[in-house]
Motif scaffolding. Structure first.
Motif, short mmCIF file in Angstrom:
data_model
loop_
_atom_site.label_atom_id
_atom_site.label_comp_id
_atom_site.label_asym_id
_atom_site.label_seq_id
_atom_site.Cartn_x
_atom_site.Cartn_y
_atom_site.Cartn_z
N ILE A 69 -2.20 -5.50 9.79
CA ILE A 69 -1.25 -4.42 9.65
C ILE A 69 -1.11 -3.72 10.99
O ILE A 69 -2.06 -3.18 11.54
CB ILE A 69 -1.70 -3.41 8.56
CG1 ILE A 69 -1.83 -4.11 7.20
CG2 ILE A 69 -0.71 -2.27 8.45
CD1 ILE A 69 -3.22 -4.53 6.87
N LEU A 70 0.11 -3.76 11.50
CA LEU A 70 0.46 -3.08 12.75
C LEU A 70 1.33 -1.88 12.38
O LEU A 70 1.71 -1.71 11.21
CB LEU A 70 1.22 -4.03 13.66
CG LEU A 70 0.51 -5.36 13.93
CD1 LEU A 70 1.47 -6.40 14.46
CD2 LEU A 70 -0.62 -5.14 14.91
N ASP A 71 1.69 -1.06 13.35
CA ASP A 71 2.50 0.12 13.06
C ASP A 71 3.82 -0.23 12.38
O ASP A 71 4.26 0.45 11.47
CB ASP A 71 2.79 0.90 14.34
CG ASP A 71 1.54 1.59 14.87
OD1 ASP A 71 0.62 1.86 14.08
OD2 ASP A 71 1.49 1.85 16.09
N ASP A 72 4.46 -1.29 12.86
CA ASP A 72 5.80 -1.60 12.37
C ASP A 72 5.95 -3.04 11.88
O ASP A 72 7.06 -3.54 11.73
CB ASP A 72 6.82 -1.34 13.48
CG ASP A 72 6.57 -2.21 14.71
OD1 ASP A 72 5.48 -2.83 14.80
OD2 ASP A 72 7.45 -2.26 15.58
N LYS A 73 4.83 -3.71 11.65
CA LYS A 73 4.89 -5.12 11.28
C LYS A 73 3.65 -5.50 10.48
O LYS A 73 2.60 -4.90 10.62
CB LYS A 73 4.98 -5.97 12.55
CG LYS A 73 5.29 -7.43 12.30
CD LYS A 73 5.71 -8.08 13.59
CE LYS A 73 6.25 -9.46 13.40
NZ LYS A 73 7.47 -9.59 12.64
N LEU A 74 3.81 -6.53 9.67
CA LEU A 74 2.71 -7.07 8.88
C LEU A 74 2.67 -8.57 9.11
O LEU A 74 3.71 -9.24 9.04
CB LEU A 74 2.95 -6.78 7.40
CG LEU A 74 1.97 -7.44 6.44
CD1 LEU A 74 0.65 -6.69 6.43
CD2 LEU A 74 2.54 -7.46 5.03
N SER A 132 7.24 -3.22 2.85
CA SER A 132 8.40 -2.71 3.60
C SER A 132 8.37 -3.16 5.06
O SER A 132 9.39 -3.14 5.74
CB SER A 132 8.45 -1.18 3.52
OG SER A 132 7.42 -0.60 4.29
N LEU A 133 7.21 -3.58 5.55
CA LEU A 133 7.07 -4.09 6.92
C LEU A 133 7.21 -5.61 6.97
O LEU A 133 7.20 -6.21 8.04
CB LEU A 133 5.69 -3.73 7.49
CG LEU A 133 5.29 -2.27 7.52
CD1 LEU A 133 3.84 -2.15 7.98
CD2 LEU A 133 6.21 -1.48 8.43
N ASN A 134 7.34 -6.21 5.81
CA ASN A 134 7.30 -7.65 5.66
C ASN A 134 8.71 -8.19 5.44
O ASN A 134 9.47 -7.64 4.67
CB ASN A 134 6.40 -7.98 4.45
CG ASN A 134 6.13 -9.44 4.27
OD1 ASN A 134 6.33 -10.23 5.17
ND2 ASN A 134 5.69 -9.80 3.09
N LYS A 176 -2.33 -0.59 -4.62
CA LYS A 176 -0.92 -0.81 -4.95
C LYS A 176 -0.03 -0.08 -3.94
O LYS A 176 0.96 -0.64 -3.45
CB LYS A 176 -0.65 -0.33 -6.37
CG LYS A 176 0.78 -0.48 -6.81
CD LYS A 176 0.97 0.03 -8.22
CE LYS A 176 2.40 -0.09 -8.68
NZ LYS A 176 2.58 0.41 -10.05
N GLU A 177 -0.37 1.15 -3.62
CA GLU A 177 0.42 1.95 -2.68
C GLU A 177 0.47 1.30 -1.30
O GLU A 177 1.51 1.29 -0.66
CB GLU A 177 -0.15 3.38 -2.59
CG GLU A 177 -0.01 4.19 -3.85
CD GLU A 177 -0.97 3.78 -4.99
OE1 GLU A 177 -2.05 3.18 -4.72
OE2 GLU A 177 -0.62 4.03 -6.16
N GLU A 178 -0.68 0.78 -0.85
CA GLU A 178 -0.70 0.10 0.45
C GLU A 178 0.19 -1.14 0.42
O GLU A 178 0.96 -1.38 1.36
CB GLU A 178 -2.13 -0.32 0.81
CG GLU A 178 -3.01 0.83 1.22
CD GLU A 178 -4.44 0.41 1.47
OE1 GLU A 178 -5.04 0.95 2.41
OE2 GLU A 178 -4.98 -0.45 0.73
N LEU A 179 0.08 -1.91 -0.64
CA LEU A 179 0.88 -3.14 -0.75
C LEU A 179 2.38 -2.83 -0.74
O LEU A 179 3.15 -3.53 -0.09
CB LEU A 179 0.49 -3.91 -2.01
CG LEU A 179 -0.91 -4.54 -1.97
CD1 LEU A 179 -1.38 -4.88 -3.38
CD2 LEU A 179 -0.92 -5.77 -1.08
N ILE A 180 2.76 -1.78 -1.43
CA ILE A 180 4.18 -1.39 -1.44
C ILE A 180 4.62 -1.01 -0.03
O ILE A 180 5.68 -1.43 0.45
CB ILE A 180 4.41 -0.23 -2.43
CG1 ILE A 180 4.24 -0.74 -3.87
CG2 ILE A 180 5.79 0.40 -2.24
CD1 ILE A 180 4.18 0.36 -4.93
N LYS A 181 3.79 -0.23 0.66
CA LYS A 181 4.11 0.18 2.04
C LYS A 181 4.20 -1.04 2.95
O LYS A 181 5.12 -1.18 3.75
CB LYS A 181 3.05 1.16 2.54
CG LYS A 181 3.28 1.63 3.95
CD LYS A 181 2.18 2.56 4.40
CE LYS A 181 2.36 2.91 5.87
NZ LYS A 181 1.22 3.64 6.39
#
Length: 119
Positions: free
Chosen positions: A97-102, A46-48, A38-43
């Protein structure tokens, strides 16, 4: 760069070949064995720049079994995150998953914009 993939998925295989052809280094993560938390998905959301529902594998058996097409519009974000985190088969793949993009799913044109700077 991390790619969440399903080994039997033909689209995932194409995405891995794409990355290999560009000689890019990445970490592979089997979405079934090590599904997103869940934590990863939330993070990652934010890149999406797409809605939260874009994380769902709408063509998947599990999605249809749970009748999510009709249920999702009435679900709170927290409920959606919990559902996605419960089963990797619900998540659209591959997820890159990239540093600043999904990147969700494998769309060559979208990936080219990121890796080949093409518009």
């Amino acid at each position: 760069m991390v790619i969440l993939y399903y080994p039997k998925c033909s689209t995932c295989k194409k995405a891995l070949k794409y990355l290999d052809d560009l000689h890019l280094e990445y970490e592979k993560r089997d979405i079934i064995i090590d599904h997103p938390t869940k934590e990863e998905l939330i993070k990652w959301q934010s890149l999406n720049d797409k809605p939260l529902k874009s994380f769902f594998n709408v063509n998947g058996k599990k999605y249809r079994e749970l009748m999510l097409k009709t249920k999702l519009p009435f679900m709170e974000d927290d409920e959606i995150y919990n559902l996605l985190a419960s089963d990797g088969m619900l998540v659209k793949r591959p997820l890159l998953i990239l540093d600043d993009k999904l990147l969700i799913g494998f769309k060559v044109k979208e990936w080219d914009q990121v890796f080949k700077n093409e518009d």
